[in-house]
Enzyme design. Structure first.
Site, PDB file in Angstrom:
ATOM      1  N   MET A 155      -6.485   8.159   3.993  1.00 22.16           N
ATOM      2  CA  MET A 155      -6.607   7.116   3.801  1.00 22.16           C
ATOM      3  C   MET A 155      -8.281   6.893   4.960  1.00 22.16           C
ATOM      4  SD  MET A 155      -3.283   5.140   3.742  1.00 22.16           S
ATOM      5  CE  MET A 155      -2.346   6.391   5.053  1.00 22.16           C
TER       6      MET A 155
ATOM      7  N   ILE B 233      -7.323   1.554  10.586  1.00 18.37           N
ATOM      8  CA  ILE B 233      -7.915   1.421  12.045  1.00 18.37           C
ATOM      9  C   ILE B 233      -9.509   1.440  11.769  1.00 18.37           C
ATOM     10  CG2 ILE B 233      -7.976   4.770  10.820  1.00 18.37           C
ATOM     11  CD1 ILE B 233      -5.984   4.916  14.174  1.00 18.37           C
ATOM     12  N   GLY B 234     -10.068   1.444  10.569  1.00 14.93           N
ATOM     13  CA  GLY B 234     -11.355   1.079  10.754  1.00 14.93           C
ATOM     14  C   GLY B 234     -12.468  -0.252  10.291  1.00 14.93           C
ATOM     15  N   GLY B 235     -10.689  -0.819   9.048  1.00  6.64           N
ATOM     16  CA  GLY B 235     -11.688  -1.627   8.268  1.00  6.64           C
ATOM     17  C   GLY B 235     -10.623  -1.825   7.266  1.00  6.64           C
ATOM     18  N   SER B 236      -9.967  -1.413   6.679  1.00 10.71           N
ATOM     19  CA  SER B 236      -9.390  -0.470   5.850  1.00 10.71           C
ATOM     20  C   SER B 236      -8.602  -2.048   4.835  1.00 10.71           C
ATOM     21  CB  SER B 236      -8.327  -0.107   5.802  1.00 10.71           C
ATOM     22  OG  SER B 236      -8.418   1.577   5.707  1.00 10.71           O
TER      23      SER B 236
ATOM     24  N   LYS C 163       1.173  -1.041  -0.192  1.00  7.07           N
ATOM     25  CA  LYS C 163       0.035  -0.714  -0.046  1.00  7.07           C
ATOM     26  C   LYS C 163       0.569   1.259   0.213  1.00  7.07           C
ATOM     27  CE  LYS C 163      -3.361   1.855   2.826  1.00  7.07           C
ATOM     28  NZ  LYS C 163      -4.130   1.508   3.967  1.00  7.07           N
TER      29      LYS C 163
ATOM     30  N   SER D 172      -9.489   1.533   3.352  1.00  9.24           N
ATOM     31  CA  SER D 172      -8.692   2.270   2.136  1.00  9.24           C
ATOM     32  C   SER D 172      -7.193   1.713   1.528  1.00  9.24           C
ATOM     33  CB  SER D 172      -8.018   3.316   2.859  1.00  9.24           C
ATOM     34  OG  SER D 172      -7.124   3.063   4.433  1.00  9.24           O
ATOM     35  N   SER D 173      -7.061  -0.191   1.701  1.00 12.73           N
ATOM     36  CA  SER D 173      -5.823  -0.279   0.908  1.00 12.73           C
ATOM     37  C   SER D 173      -6.158  -0.851  -0.333  1.00 12.73           C
ATOM     38  CB  SER D 173      -6.123  -1.373   1.617  1.00 12.73           C
ATOM     39  OG  SER D 173      -5.221  -1.115   3.281  1.00 12.73           O
TER      40      SER D 173
HETATM   41  C1  LIG Z   1     -12.002  12.288   5.410  1.00 15.72           C
HETATM   42  C2  LIG Z   1     -12.682  11.418   5.907  1.00 15.72           C
HETATM   43  C3  LIG Z   1     -14.137  11.395   6.659  1.00 15.72           C
HETATM   44  C4  LIG Z   1     -15.783  10.934   6.817  1.00 15.72           C
HETATM   45  C5  LIG Z   1     -15.693  11.625   8.237  1.00 15.72           C
HETATM   46  C6  LIG Z   1     -16.460  12.109   9.009  1.00 15.72           C
HETATM   47  C7  LIG Z   1     -17.377  12.084   9.815  1.00 15.72           C
HETATM   48  C8  LIG Z   1     -19.278  12.145  10.082  1.00 15.72           C
HETATM   49  C9  LIG Z   1     -19.579  11.624  10.902  1.00 15.72           C
HETATM   50  C10 LIG Z   1     -20.510  10.705  11.601  1.00 15.72           C
HETATM   51  C11 LIG Z   1     -21.298   9.925  10.343  1.00 15.72           C
HETATM   52  C12 LIG Z   1     -20.555   8.470  10.709  1.00 15.72           C
HETATM   53  C13 LIG Z   1     -19.932   7.707   9.861  1.00 15.72           C
HETATM   54  C14 LIG Z   1     -18.955   7.034  10.040  1.00 15.72           C
HETATM   55  C15 LIG Z   1     -17.463   7.961   9.567  1.00 15.72           C
HETATM   56  C16 LIG Z   1     -16.484   7.079   9.726  1.00 15.72           C
HETATM   57  C17 LIG Z   1     -15.004   7.761   9.275  1.00 15.72           C
HETATM   58  C18 LIG Z   1     -13.970   6.871  10.211  1.00 15.72           C
HETATM   59  C19 LIG Z   1     -13.466   5.683   8.489  1.00 15.72           C
HETATM   60  C20 LIG Z   1     -12.561   4.540   8.717  1.00 15.72           C
HETATM   61  C21 LIG Z   1     -12.562   4.452   7.523  1.00 15.72           C
HETATM   62  C22 LIG Z   1     -11.521   3.234   6.810  1.00 15.72           C
HETATM   63  C23 LIG Z   1     -10.069   3.536   7.801  1.00 15.72           C
HETATM   64  C24 LIG Z   1      -8.800   2.916   7.742  1.00 15.72           C
HETATM   65  O1  LIG Z   1      -8.907   1.839   8.169  1.00 15.72           O
HETATM   66  N1  LIG Z   1      -7.239   3.759   6.977  1.00 15.72           N
HETATM   67  C25 LIG Z   1      -6.759   2.872   7.349  1.00 15.72           C
HETATM   68  C26 LIG Z   1      -5.111   3.721   8.101  1.00 15.72           C
HETATM   69  O2  LIG Z   1      -3.619   3.508   8.109  1.00 15.72           O
END
Ligand SMILES: CCCCCCCC/C=C\CCCCCCCCCCCCCC(=O)NCCO
Length: 604
Positions: free
Chosen positions: A216, A263-266, A167, A242-243
């Site tokens: 990401m 960090i959230g499911g990437s 990645k 994100s991967s």
């Molecule tokens: C940069 C865009 C992020 C958008 C966040 C908006 C927040 C809106 C608030 C609430 C709505 C609920 C929806 C949940 C939003 C979840 C945001 C976190 C998503 C994480 C996705 C995976 C990231 C990951 O694992 N990255 C790896 C990093 O090494």
């Protein structure tokens, strides 16, 4: 009449003089303001143009790297094996078999395998845009591998000559690590990530870098530098993220083994959406040193790194190779626990919990069915499956997960993105975060009512709320309390492992991820708990699954979007499940994944 007009013009200079005298200050102020505004508009234009120029230069640089590889004499376009008499279709071999051949068959050499995979990756990239750039040093490493084997026939490193994809967020000496942000173009890394160093020591050959979404922090795969990656099963849909570049290249057979971060499911989301396998280990099980961390000061919920591959055996091979002294020496914070084959190979009866609904967004029929199929498979294997209920999912997501991830009210994220071109996929969030706090607060209520969903309102508020040390300690305390609660539930049921949906739905239409962000609760829970979790493909969406969407709820805006995106055009999309274990039980997680994979209809 003529007289009065004459008088007016006659006195005009006086009128003007009086007018100018009265409004002089205002006029001067207006002029200054206009000049300042013009200056800033012009400066913005110049900066934009410079950014575009920077991005274009980066794109050219990547294109040039591909050209250099295409010029390589062995990249001749037909199957290359060291001896033509020994007819092997390198690209058709699963990782385990290819590795055996690389280690012990004189007719298979690392340079040829690399060439085959470089060509395949190039071809796949042409269709789906999953590769950021090829790694130039790969050829040198492959030649080195072959030299070493020539000198010593017994030379068998665990990943000898195996091409691996990485990645874009993994540091590589001499390469930019941007996370899709042009602010990081032209700032090459000074050394390789620990995991890259260990991979190379174990004989692997990092050969391509794969695409990510900007920052990401969204499960899509698009950024202003490298563009959008498409899902190889349906190019109208995202590979997830994100991967996402990794998920795509592995599914399209352009790589046998890759590495992502989560960090959230990437890692797990692209595996689920592309139909490949992936493991998000416990955070400290593999060293994450030398990967781009956008919130490096946030240490409550961490981004774990982990392998992604076409099958579970490949993940096991990768984990065995990586959990070695080199890793424990290079990063002493990694607990020195080698891969425990005895746990992976054990055949005792297990008690496995299962659930199809985590308490927020209902899974679509195909995702529900995947869990029930896996349950049947595991029961047929003689294991005991018992229902499990996730405690307080909505509360912990909005009151712990989001407040931790966006704990600095996105200040650091905005610093990374300062003056940058923002990808349309995240622009709404970034615009909102750039507004004054009170407006963000107001927006959260507006969005809450537009979406008819409290989670949205609470979620947005949690990202815009300023926190002091006391608040942070309270958050840490709540996180620990929840971990304790979850563990005691697990213990009370005497569970060994847990299975649940890979995600709430399969691959989302391109550009629409922001509309259904809430699906991440299914994966983010195990980042919050820091439990190892792996995703394995189980099935594909059927016509009946699609027909079943007519019963999907439509009370909230998220639910209405889900109904829209998954009621048609989804037949054949891959669907996976997650297998979860207690911290540091990666071997057990892989064992459950392997059992599901063995009997899952996905590959039939
Ligand atoms: C940069 C865009 C992020 C958008 C966040 C908006 C927040 C809106 C608030 C609430 C709505 C609920 C929806 C949940 C939003 C979840 C945001 C976190 C998503 C994480 C996705 C995976 C990231 C990951 O694992 N990255 C790896 C990093 O090494």
């Amino acid at each position: 009449m003529i007289q009065s007009i004459w008088e007016y013009f006659h006195h005009l200079p006086n009128v003007l003089a009086i007018w100018i005298e009265c409004y002089c200050n205002q006029i001067v102020c207006c002029c200054i303001c206009m000049l300042i505004a013009l200056y800033y508009i012009q400066r913005c234009r110049i900066e934009r143009a410079e950014l575009k120029e920077k991005i274009n230069m980066k794109k050219d640089e990547c294109r040039e790297s591909w050209k250099k590889i295409a010029k390589h004499p062995s990249a001749s376009g037909h199957r290359v094996t060291t001896r033509q008499s020994h007819k092997i279709e390198i690209l058709d071999l699963p990782l385990e078999m290819l590795l055996k051949k690389l280690q012990s068959d004189e007719n298979v050499c690392a340079v040829d395998v690399l060439t085959e995979y470089q060509q395949k990756a190039h071809e796949v990239n042409g269709k789906f845009n999953c590769v950021v750039e090829p790694i130039k040093e790969a050829e040198y490493l492959a030649k080195n591998c072959d030299e070493m084997r020539k000198k010593n026939k017994q030379h068998k490193r665990p990943l000898h000559g195996l091409p691996v994809s990485l990645k874009e967020c993994y540091f590589l000496k001499g390469y930019d690590c941007t996370a899709g942000m042009s602010n990081y173009i032209g700032k090459p890394c000074e050394e390789d990530a620990v995991i890259v160093q260990v991979l190379i020591k174990q004989g692997a050959i990092p050969f391509v870098r794969t695409n990510i979404p900007q920052t990401m922090l969204i499960y899509d795969c698009s950024n202003p530098i490298y563009g959008k990656t498409l899902n190889p099963h349906n190019d109208k849909r995202t590979p997830g993220g994100s991967s996402g570049g990794e998920g795509c290249i592995i599914a399209a057979k352009g790589s046998l083994l890759g590495f992502g971060s989560d960090i959230g499911g990437s890692i797990r989301i692209p595996c689920h959406m592309c139909g490949v396998c992936g493991l998000k280990p416990t955070y400290r099980r593999l060293s994450a040193k030398g990967t781009f961390d956008l919130m490096s000061g946030q240490t409550l919920i961490n981004a774990a790194i982990g392998p992604m591959a076409q099958d579970v055996t490949s993940l096991v091979i990768a984990m065995k190779a990586l959990l070695c002294d080199d890793m424990f020496d290079l990063d002493p914070t990694v607990p020195p626990i080698p891969f425990r084959t005895e746990i992976y190979e054990k055949t005792n009866e297990l008690k496995i919990g299962y659930y199809v609904f985590d308490g927020y967004l209902k899974p679509v029929p195909a995702c529900k069915r995947a869990v029930m199929d896996a349950k049947d498979i595991l029961e047929r294997e003689g294991h005991k499956l018992i229902p499990f209920e996730v405690p307080d999912l909505k509360e912990i997501f909005t009151e712990i997960y989001l407040p931790v991830i966006f704990g600095d009210n996105t200040q650091m994220l905005l610093e990374h993105l300062k003056n940058d071109v923002i990808d349309p996929g995240i622009s709404l969030a970034v615009t909102n975060w750039s507004l004054p706090k009170c407006v963000q607060w107001l927006m959260s209520w507006v969005m809450s009512s537009v979406y008819n969903d409290n989670v949205i309102g609470k979620g947005i508020r949690s990202t815009s709320q300023s926190r002091n040390v006391y608040d942070w300690w309270k958050l840490a305390e709540r996180l620990e309390e929840y971990k304790k609660k979850f563990l005691s539930l697990w213990r009370s049921l005497e569970l060994d492992a847990l299975i649940c949906p890979g995600f709430a739905f399969p691959a989302v239409p391109n550009g629409e991820v922001f509309n259904v962000l809430g699906g991440v609760t299914y994966t983010a829970l195990y980042n919050l708990l820091d439990y190892p979790a792996g995703t394995v493909p189980v099935t594909k969406v059927t016509r009946e699954d699609e027909a079943g969407m007519k019963d999907y709820p439509s009370r909230t805006r998220y639910e209405r979007f889900i109904r829209k995106y998954f009621s048609e055009g989804t037949v054949g999309l891959p669907v996976g499940i997650q297998c979860v274990g207690l911290p540091y039980q990666e071997e057990l997680v892989l064992r459950v994944m392997k059992m599901v994979e063995n009997d899952a209809p996905f590959r039939r």
